[in-house]
Design an enzyme around this catalytic site. Structure first.
Site, PDB file in Angstrom:
ATOM      1  N   LEU A 184      -7.700  -1.061   8.879  1.00 19.84           N
ATOM      2  CA  LEU A 184      -7.015  -1.939   9.819  1.00 19.84           C
ATOM      3  C   LEU A 184      -7.432  -1.649  11.253  1.00 19.84           C
ATOM      4  O   LEU A 184      -7.658  -2.571  12.041  1.00 19.84           O
ATOM      5  CB  LEU A 184      -5.504  -1.796   9.661  1.00 19.84           C
ATOM      6  CG  LEU A 184      -4.946  -2.287   8.321  1.00 19.84           C
ATOM      7  CD1 LEU A 184      -3.470  -1.943   8.193  1.00 19.84           C
ATOM      8  CD2 LEU A 184      -5.162  -3.778   8.155  1.00 19.84           C
ATOM      9  N   ALA A 194       3.184  -9.042  10.095  1.00 16.62           N
ATOM     10  CA  ALA A 194       1.740  -8.988  10.342  1.00 16.62           C
ATOM     11  C   ALA A 194       0.940  -9.135   9.053  1.00 16.62           C
ATOM     12  O   ALA A 194      -0.153  -9.712   9.049  1.00 16.62           O
ATOM     13  CB  ALA A 194       1.379  -7.684  11.049  1.00 16.62           C
ATOM     14  N   TRP A 195       1.466  -8.657   7.955  1.00 16.34           N
ATOM     15  CA  TRP A 195       0.777  -8.662   6.660  1.00 16.34           C
ATOM     16  C   TRP A 195       0.918  -9.984   5.914  1.00 16.34           C
ATOM     17  O   TRP A 195       0.267 -10.208   4.892  1.00 16.34           O
ATOM     18  CB  TRP A 195       1.369  -7.574   5.760  1.00 16.34           C
ATOM     19  CG  TRP A 195       2.811  -7.868   5.426  1.00 16.34           C
ATOM     20  CD1 TRP A 195       3.894  -7.646   6.221  1.00 16.34           C
ATOM     21  CD2 TRP A 195       3.311  -8.485   4.246  1.00 16.34           C
ATOM     22  NE1 TRP A 195       5.042  -8.084   5.612  1.00 16.34           N
ATOM     23  CE2 TRP A 195       4.710  -8.610   4.392  1.00 16.34           C
ATOM     24  CE3 TRP A 195       2.713  -8.962   3.081  1.00 16.34           C
ATOM     25  CZ2 TRP A 195       5.523  -9.178   3.417  1.00 16.34           C
ATOM     26  CZ3 TRP A 195       3.522  -9.525   2.099  1.00 16.34           C
ATOM     27  CH2 TRP A 195       4.917  -9.622   2.279  1.00 16.34           C
ATOM     28  N   GLU A 223      14.460  -0.889   9.062  1.00 11.53           N
ATOM     29  CA  GLU A 223      14.263  -2.315   8.794  1.00 11.53           C
ATOM     30  C   GLU A 223      15.103  -2.762   7.606  1.00 11.53           C
ATOM     31  O   GLU A 223      15.048  -2.126   6.553  1.00 11.53           O
ATOM     32  CB  GLU A 223      12.781  -2.590   8.523  1.00 11.53           C
ATOM     33  CG  GLU A 223      11.897  -2.294   9.720  1.00 11.53           C
ATOM     34  CD  GLU A 223      10.407  -2.469   9.440  1.00 11.53           C
ATOM     35  OE1 GLU A 223       9.622  -2.452  10.387  1.00 11.53           O
ATOM     36  OE2 GLU A 223      10.051  -2.615   8.248  1.00 11.53           O
ATOM     37  N   HIS A 233       8.249  -7.723  11.037  1.00 16.57           N
ATOM     38  CA  HIS A 233       7.392  -7.138  10.001  1.00 16.57           C
ATOM     39  C   HIS A 233       6.662  -8.229   9.206  1.00 16.57           C
ATOM     40  O   HIS A 233       6.756  -8.307   7.974  1.00 16.57           O
ATOM     41  CB  HIS A 233       8.205  -6.256   9.053  1.00 16.57           C
ATOM     42  CG  HIS A 233       7.351  -5.217   8.364  1.00 16.57           C
ATOM     43  ND1 HIS A 233       7.806  -3.945   8.088  1.00 16.57           N
ATOM     44  CD2 HIS A 233       6.080  -5.264   7.884  1.00 16.57           C
ATOM     45  CE1 HIS A 233       6.853  -3.260   7.469  1.00 16.57           C
ATOM     46  NE2 HIS A 233       5.790  -4.054   7.339  1.00 16.57           N
ATOM     47  N   THR A 256       0.827  -1.206   0.000  1.00 15.58           N
ATOM     48  CA  THR A 256       0.000   0.000   0.000  1.00 15.58           C
ATOM     49  C   THR A 256       0.863   1.258   0.000  1.00 15.58           C
ATOM     50  O   THR A 256       0.549   2.241  -0.666  1.00 15.58           O
ATOM     51  CB  THR A 256      -0.935  -0.003   1.222  1.00 15.58           C
ATOM     52  OG1 THR A 256      -1.738  -1.181   1.179  1.00 15.58           O
ATOM     53  CG2 THR A 256      -1.840   1.219   1.216  1.00 15.58           C
ATOM     54  N   ASP A 262       5.604  -5.132  15.579  1.00 14.35           N
ATOM     55  CA  ASP A 262       5.909  -5.847  14.340  1.00 14.35           C
ATOM     56  C   ASP A 262       6.732  -4.989  13.396  1.00 14.35           C
ATOM     57  O   ASP A 262       7.138  -5.463  12.344  1.00 14.35           O
ATOM     58  CB  ASP A 262       4.607  -6.278  13.654  1.00 14.35           C
ATOM     59  CG  ASP A 262       4.877  -7.149  12.428  1.00 14.35           C
ATOM     60  OD1 ASP A 262       5.562  -8.179  12.586  1.00 14.35           O
ATOM     61  OD2 ASP A 262       4.409  -6.794  11.325  1.00 14.35           O
ATOM     62  N   THR A 292       1.533  -2.371  14.744  1.00 15.56           N
ATOM     63  CA  THR A 292       1.634  -3.123  13.494  1.00 15.56           C
ATOM     64  C   THR A 292       1.566  -2.171  12.301  1.00 15.56           C
ATOM     65  O   THR A 292       1.271  -2.596  11.185  1.00 15.56           O
ATOM     66  CB  THR A 292       0.498  -4.161  13.394  1.00 15.56           C
ATOM     67  OG1 THR A 292      -0.766  -3.500  13.562  1.00 15.56           O
ATOM     68  CG2 THR A 292       0.651  -5.247  14.452  1.00 15.56           C
ATOM     69  N   ALA A 293       1.842  -0.891  12.536  1.00 17.92           N
ATOM     70  CA  ALA A 293       1.710   0.129  11.490  1.00 17.92           C
ATOM     71  C   ALA A 293       3.081   0.501  10.924  1.00 17.92           C
ATOM     72  O   ALA A 293       3.563  -0.136   9.978  1.00 17.92           O
ATOM     73  CB  ALA A 293       0.986   1.347  12.047  1.00 17.92           C
ATOM     74  N   ARG A 294       3.727   1.499  11.503  1.00 18.30           N
ATOM     75  CA  ARG A 294       5.044   1.943  11.066  1.00 18.30           C
ATOM     76  C   ARG A 294       5.902   2.207  12.293  1.00 18.30           C
ATOM     77  O   ARG A 294       5.451   2.828  13.266  1.00 18.30           O
ATOM     78  CB  ARG A 294       4.945   3.221  10.212  1.00 18.30           C
ATOM     79  CG  ARG A 294       4.312   3.004   8.840  1.00 18.30           C
ATOM     80  CD  ARG A 294       5.215   2.183   7.932  1.00 18.30           C
ATOM     81  NE  ARG A 294       4.667   1.993   6.589  1.00 18.30           N
ATOM     82  CZ  ARG A 294       3.963   0.954   6.203  1.00 18.30           C
ATOM     83  NH1 ARG A 294       3.692  -0.013   7.079  1.00 18.30           N
ATOM     84  NH2 ARG A 294       3.517   0.844   4.964  1.00 18.30           N
TER      85      ARG A 294
END
Length: 323
Positions: free
Chosen positions: A165, A292-293, A269, A290, A81, A264, A238-240
């Protein structure tokens, strides 16, 4: 935009960031005439690998103005996204379309957010370690009660970022019997159905972040924010990673000024070994890489969505376009 009537050649520059050999890539191959993929593409190889490509597919590979001037594809498809790794201004100036994918991993992210909440609430990692260390076999009673466990029912979940979300996590929280509140943007008068940002932090038993990373939200959760939270509250992100002042959070966790954190994402990163939140001494901090997705179903939907964006572009339709 004229219909794309000629053969369409596509290249996926970082397929390994999405596919671990468990996905069906047929939708992509069927959407184009020729399809080439690379597990990972070093920056020095980008220009060579996209030369002659009509469609360039990327997840985290960066495409800048220099790259676009060297090779001008008709469409860039993001397997994500977020668009921060693409120079949208340069793409627009050169007439290069850019399309992302949306709402493909909602269930996966919401599931992971609750996995973090539950693991911290029932002290899952602590009890797993305890059993492996022999505490249960040495116990004088039938159970081991070394780590306090709480129930989620009746607790307050505060959502920061009430998009797709955030709403999905709120829906699952209500199924656990939690009271859900939604934080208004910091410094703004609350809209109907929302509470002031500061009130949300103060009342939260669990604070879950789902906001985008912008100039306004960077380090939104700083030392002052953490100090306003309950001492047993949980922080879930779980975002940024950039939404949190990581040094401030590490200090708060080390001093047990909040109950724990489930993360997450981190600000950089992959993270450096000196990231304070990776300190093994922070036994109240649970970090996942990272993912979660990354449920297989969500990753397959990503492939299907990319293919649909390409098909739309070939038919002169604007689908999920961000340019």
């Amino acid at each position: 935009m004229p219909r794309q009537t000629g053969p369409v050649n596509a290249v996926f520059l970082d397929l390994a960031t999405v596919d671990r050999g468990d996905l069906d890539l047929a939708p992509l191959r069927e959407a184009v005439d020729t399809f080439e993929s690379w597990p990972i593409t070093p920056p020095a190889d980008i220009n060579v690998r996209i030369r002659g490509a009509d469609v360039v597919i990327i997840n985290k590979t960066r495409l800048d103005a220099h790259t676009f001037k060297a090779a001008q594809p008709g469409l860039v498809c993001l397997a994500a996204t977020g668009t921060d790794n693409v120079d949208l201004t340069a793409a627009r100036e050169l007439g290069i379309g850019v399309a992302n994918i949306r709402d493909y991993c909602t269930d996966s992210v919401a599931q992971h957010a609750f996995a973090l909440i539950l693991a911290l609430t029932v002290r899952l990692a602590d009890y797993r370690h305890s059993v492996r260390a022999g505490a249960w076999t040495r116990s004088k009673t039938f159970a081991v009660l070394d780590f306090p466990i709480r129930e989620l029912a009746g607790k307050t979940l505060a959502i920061v970022g009430h998009g797709t979300l955030g709403r999905a996590v709120a829906e699952r929280a209500r199924a656990f019997g939690m009271h859900v509140i939604v934080a208004e943007r910091k410094g703004q008068t609350p809209r109907a159905g929302r509470v002031p940002f500061e009130q949300a932090l103060a009342e939260a038993d669990v604070l879950s972040l789902h906001a985008p990373l912008t100039a306004e939200t960077r380090t939104l959760i700083d030392a002052e924010s953490l100090a306003s939270m309950k001492r047993d509250a949980l922080l879930i992100n779980t975002a940024r990673g950039g939404l949190i002042d990581e040094a401030a959070l590490a200090r708060a966790l080390a001093r047990h000024e909040i109950g724990g954190a489930g993360l997450d994402v981190l600000g950089s990163e992959p993270p450096g070994i000196d990231n304070p939140l990776l300190d093994p001494a922070l036994d109240n901090c649970l970090v996942t890489p990272h993912i979660a997705w990354a449920a297989r179903e969500a990753r397959q939907r990503a492939i299907t969505e990319i293919a649909a964006n390409i098909t739309a572009w070939r038919a002169s339709e604007r689908r999920n376009r961000v340019d």
